[in-house]
Write a protein that holds these residues in place. Structure first.
Motif, PDB file in Angstrom:
ATOM      1  N   ASP A   1       0.813  -1.202   0.000  1.00 33.41           N
ATOM      2  CA  ASP A   1       0.000   0.000   0.000  1.00 33.41           C
ATOM      3  C   ASP A   1       0.854   1.263   0.000  1.00 33.41           C
ATOM      4  O   ASP A   1       0.372   2.326  -0.359  1.00 33.41           O
ATOM      5  CB  ASP A   1      -0.940   0.024   1.212  1.00 33.41           C
ATOM      6  CG  ASP A   1      -2.078  -0.991   1.071  1.00 33.41           C
ATOM      7  OD1 ASP A   1      -2.289  -1.480  -0.061  1.00 33.41           O
ATOM      8  OD2 ASP A   1      -2.734  -1.281   2.077  1.00 33.41           O
TER       9      ASP A   1
ATOM     10  N   ASP B   1       4.060  -0.679 -17.132  1.00 32.86           N
ATOM     11  CA  ASP B   1       3.933  -1.362 -15.836  1.00 32.86           C
ATOM     12  C   ASP B   1       3.614  -0.394 -14.695  1.00 32.86           C
ATOM     13  O   ASP B   1       3.162  -0.813 -13.639  1.00 32.86           O
ATOM     14  CB  ASP B   1       5.221  -2.116 -15.492  1.00 32.86           C
ATOM     15  CG  ASP B   1       5.448  -3.302 -16.415  1.00 32.86           C
ATOM     16  OD1 ASP B   1       4.489  -3.721 -17.106  1.00 32.86           O
ATOM     17  OD2 ASP B   1       6.583  -3.811 -16.454  1.00 32.86           O
TER      18      ASP B   1
ATOM     19  N   ASP C   1       1.355   1.969 -14.835  1.00 29.50           N
ATOM     20  CA  ASP C   1      -0.040   2.395 -14.920  1.00 29.50           C
ATOM     21  C   ASP C   1      -0.845   1.874 -13.733  1.00 29.50           C
ATOM     22  O   ASP C   1      -0.852   0.672 -13.443  1.00 29.50           O
ATOM     23  CB  ASP C   1      -0.661   1.896 -16.225  1.00 29.50           C
ATOM     24  CG  ASP C   1      -2.001   2.554 -16.512  1.00 29.50           C
ATOM     25  OD1 ASP C   1      -2.129   3.760 -16.252  1.00 29.50           O
ATOM     26  OD2 ASP C   1      -2.906   1.852 -16.996  1.00 29.50           O
ATOM     27  N   GLY C   2      -1.491   2.786 -13.007  1.00 28.98           N
ATOM     28  CA  GLY C   2      -2.340   2.431 -11.876  1.00 28.98           C
ATOM     29  C   GLY C   2      -1.603   2.276 -10.554  1.00 28.98           C
ATOM     30  O   GLY C   2      -2.222   1.976  -9.543  1.00 28.98           O
ATOM     31  N   LYS C   3      -0.305   2.505 -10.538  1.00 31.52           N
ATOM     32  CA  LYS C   3       0.489   2.337  -9.309  1.00 31.52           C
ATOM     33  C   LYS C   3       0.424   3.590  -8.443  1.00 31.52           C
ATOM     34  O   LYS C   3       0.321   4.711  -8.938  1.00 31.52           O
ATOM     35  CB  LYS C   3       1.967   2.071  -9.645  1.00 31.52           C
ATOM     36  CG  LYS C   3       2.204   0.872 -10.492  1.00 31.52           C
ATOM     37  CD  LYS C   3       2.390  -0.341  -9.659  1.00 31.52           C
ATOM     38  CE  LYS C   3       2.676  -1.509 -10.582  1.00 31.52           C
ATOM     39  NZ  LYS C   3       3.106  -2.663 -10.058  1.00 31.52           N
ATOM     40  N   SER C   4       0.503   3.366  -7.139  1.00 31.34           N
ATOM     41  CA  SER C   4       0.640   4.466  -6.185  1.00 31.34           C
ATOM     42  C   SER C   4       2.126   4.801  -6.120  1.00 31.34           C
ATOM     43  O   SER C   4       2.942   3.931  -5.823  1.00 31.34           O
ATOM     44  CB  SER C   4       0.122   4.041  -4.813  1.00 31.34           C
ATOM     45  OG  SER C   4       0.324   5.064  -3.876  1.00 31.34           O
TER      46      SER C   4
ATOM     47  N   LYS D   1      -1.837   8.364  -7.480  1.00 23.52           N
ATOM     48  CA  LYS D   1      -1.981   7.277  -8.445  1.00 23.52           C
ATOM     49  C   LYS D   1      -1.515   7.748  -9.822  1.00 23.52           C
ATOM     50  O   LYS D   1      -2.018   8.733 -10.356  1.00 23.52           O
ATOM     51  CB  LYS D   1      -3.431   6.816  -8.512  1.00 23.52           C
ATOM     52  CG  LYS D   1      -3.638   5.640  -9.432  1.00 23.52           C
ATOM     53  CD  LYS D   1      -5.087   5.200  -9.436  1.00 23.52           C
ATOM     54  CE  LYS D   1      -5.271   4.043 -10.393  1.00 23.52           C
ATOM     55  NZ  LYS D   1      -6.674   3.669 -10.475  1.00 23.52           N
TER      56      LYS D   1
ATOM     57  N   THR E   1      -0.998   7.258 -13.869  1.00 24.09           N
ATOM     58  CA  THR E   1      -1.548   6.582 -15.049  1.00 24.09           C
ATOM     59  C   THR E   1      -0.696   6.971 -16.257  1.00 24.09           C
ATOM     60  O   THR E   1      -0.034   8.005 -16.249  1.00 24.09           O
ATOM     61  CB  THR E   1      -3.020   6.950 -15.314  1.00 24.09           C
ATOM     62  OG1 THR E   1      -3.114   8.360 -15.533  1.00 24.09           O
ATOM     63  CG2 THR E   1      -3.909   6.544 -14.154  1.00 24.09           C
ATOM     64  N   THR E   2      -0.754   6.146 -17.272  1.00 22.31           N
ATOM     65  CA  THR E   2       0.001   6.429 -18.484  1.00 22.31           C
ATOM     66  C   THR E   2      -0.859   7.164 -19.509  1.00 22.31           C
ATOM     67  O   THR E   2      -0.622   7.076 -20.703  1.00 22.31           O
ATOM     68  CB  THR E   2       0.572   5.131 -19.088  1.00 22.31           C
ATOM     69  OG1 THR E   2      -0.502   4.216 -19.304  1.00 22.31           O
ATOM     70  CG2 THR E   2       1.604   4.507 -18.183  1.00 22.31           C
TER      71      THR E   2
ATOM     72  N   TYR F   1       2.549  11.086 -18.617  1.00 17.57           N
ATOM     73  CA  TYR F   1       1.966  10.481 -17.422  1.00 17.57           C
ATOM     74  C   TYR F   1       1.027  11.482 -16.763  1.00 17.57           C
ATOM     75  O   TYR F   1       1.146  12.688 -16.947  1.00 17.57           O
ATOM     76  CB  TYR F   1       3.055  10.105 -16.417  1.00 17.57           C
ATOM     77  CG  TYR F   1       4.026   9.066 -16.918  1.00 17.57           C
ATOM     78  CD1 TYR F   1       3.747   7.701 -16.774  1.00 17.57           C
ATOM     79  CD2 TYR F   1       5.220   9.434 -17.518  1.00 17.57           C
ATOM     80  CE1 TYR F   1       4.649   6.745 -17.229  1.00 17.57           C
ATOM     81  CE2 TYR F   1       6.123   8.480 -17.977  1.00 17.57           C
ATOM     82  CZ  TYR F   1       5.824   7.144 -17.826  1.00 17.57           C
ATOM     83  OH  TYR F   1       6.710   6.193 -18.271  1.00 17.57           O
ATOM     84  N   THR F   2       0.101  10.944 -15.960  1.00 19.92           N
ATOM     85  CA  THR F   2      -0.825  11.765 -15.188  1.00 19.92           C
ATOM     86  C   THR F   2      -0.859  11.226 -13.765  1.00 19.92           C
ATOM     87  O   THR F   2      -0.849  10.008 -13.571  1.00 19.92           O
ATOM     88  CB  THR F   2      -2.244  11.690 -15.796  1.00 19.92           C
ATOM     89  OG1 THR F   2      -2.187  12.156 -17.148  1.00 19.92           O
ATOM     90  CG2 THR F   2      -3.232  12.536 -15.016  1.00 19.92           C
TER      91      THR F   2
END
Length: 188
Positions: free
Chosen positions: A27, A93, A95-98, A161, A163-164, A176-177
Motif C-alpha cells: 500500500d 507497468d 499504470d495504476g500504481k501508487s 496514483k 496513469t500512463t 503520465y498523469t
C-alpha cells in the motif's frame, strides 16, 4: 501442554503477520526517479549543444530563428517537444500504481497562491524554455484540494496514483498523469 499451545499460538501470529505485512508494504507508494519513467527499450536521446548559460539550444527545422511572438503570447504557443511526432514512450507497468516522485512545478491552474493543476518536471525551468522535455519526462498533476506554492523554484514531492494517460496542455504534452493525494515541499 501449555508450552506447546504458546508455540502454536506464536506460529499462528507469525503466519498472520506474514500475510499482513506484505499487504501493508504494497500500500505504500513506490518511490520513483525520473529515469524510472523512461522505458529500458527507449533509444538514448542525443545530447544537444548547450548555450553559454547551460540551457539547450533551440532546434528548428531550418535552423532559422523562430518568428517573434507578440508581447504577452509567449505562454500560449505550444513548443515542439522531442519525439512529438509519435506517441510518448512510457513504462506501461507503472499504470495504476501508487507512486511518489520529486520535481518542480509548472503551474497550469491556480488561484492566487493555490495550485490545483500543474506539470511536474525534473528540473527548474522545464516547459518554460524551448523546447520542453520529452513527454515521458513530464507528469500532468491534478490536485483536487490544491496546495500552497512556497516559491516557483522550490522542489516538491507528489504522491498519488500514476496513469500512463497522455495529457495535452498549452505548454507541452505529458506522458503520465497523477491524481495527487498530496503535494509536499521537498527538503533539498
Amino acid at each position: 501442554m501449555g508450552l506447546r499451545n504458546k508455540l502454536l499460538q506464536g506460529a499462528v501470529v507469525l503466519a498472520l503477520l506474514a500475510g499482513v505485512v506484505p499487504a501493508v508494504a504494497s500500500d505504500s507508494p513506490q518511490m520513483l526517479k525520473w529515469a524510472d519513467l523512461i522505458p529500458k527499450t527507449a533509444p538514448a536521446q542525443p545530447s544537444k549543444a548547450k548555450t553559454f548559460f547551460g540551457g539547450s539550444t533551440p532546434v528548428h527545422g531550418d535552423d532559422a530563428a523562430p518568428p517573434p511572438l507578440a508581447e504577452g503570447n509567449f505562454m500560449s504557443v505550444k513548443r515542439r517537444q522531442p519525439g512529438s511526432d509519435r506517441p510518448p514512450e512510457v513504462v506501461a507497468d507503472l499504470d495504476g500504481k501508487s507512486v511518489s516522485i520529486g520535481g518542480y512545478v509548472v503551474p497550469l491552474d491556480f488561484d492566487a497562491t493555490t495550485v490545483k493543476e500543474f506539470l511536474l518536471v525534473p528540473f527548474v525551468g522545464a516547459c518554460i524554455h524551448v523546447p520542453p522535455p520529452p513527454a515521458n519526462q513530464i507528469i500532468y498533476v491534478k490536485s483536487d484540494k490544491g496546495f500552497e506554492v512556497g516559491g516557483m523554484f522550490d522542489p516538491v514531492t507528489v504522491t498519488g496514483k500514476l496513469t500512463t494517460a497522455v495529457a495535452s496542455t498549452g505548454l507541452a504534452d505529458a506522458g503520465y498523469t497523477i491524481a495527487a493525494d498530496s503535494v509536499q515541499p521537498r527538503t533539498k
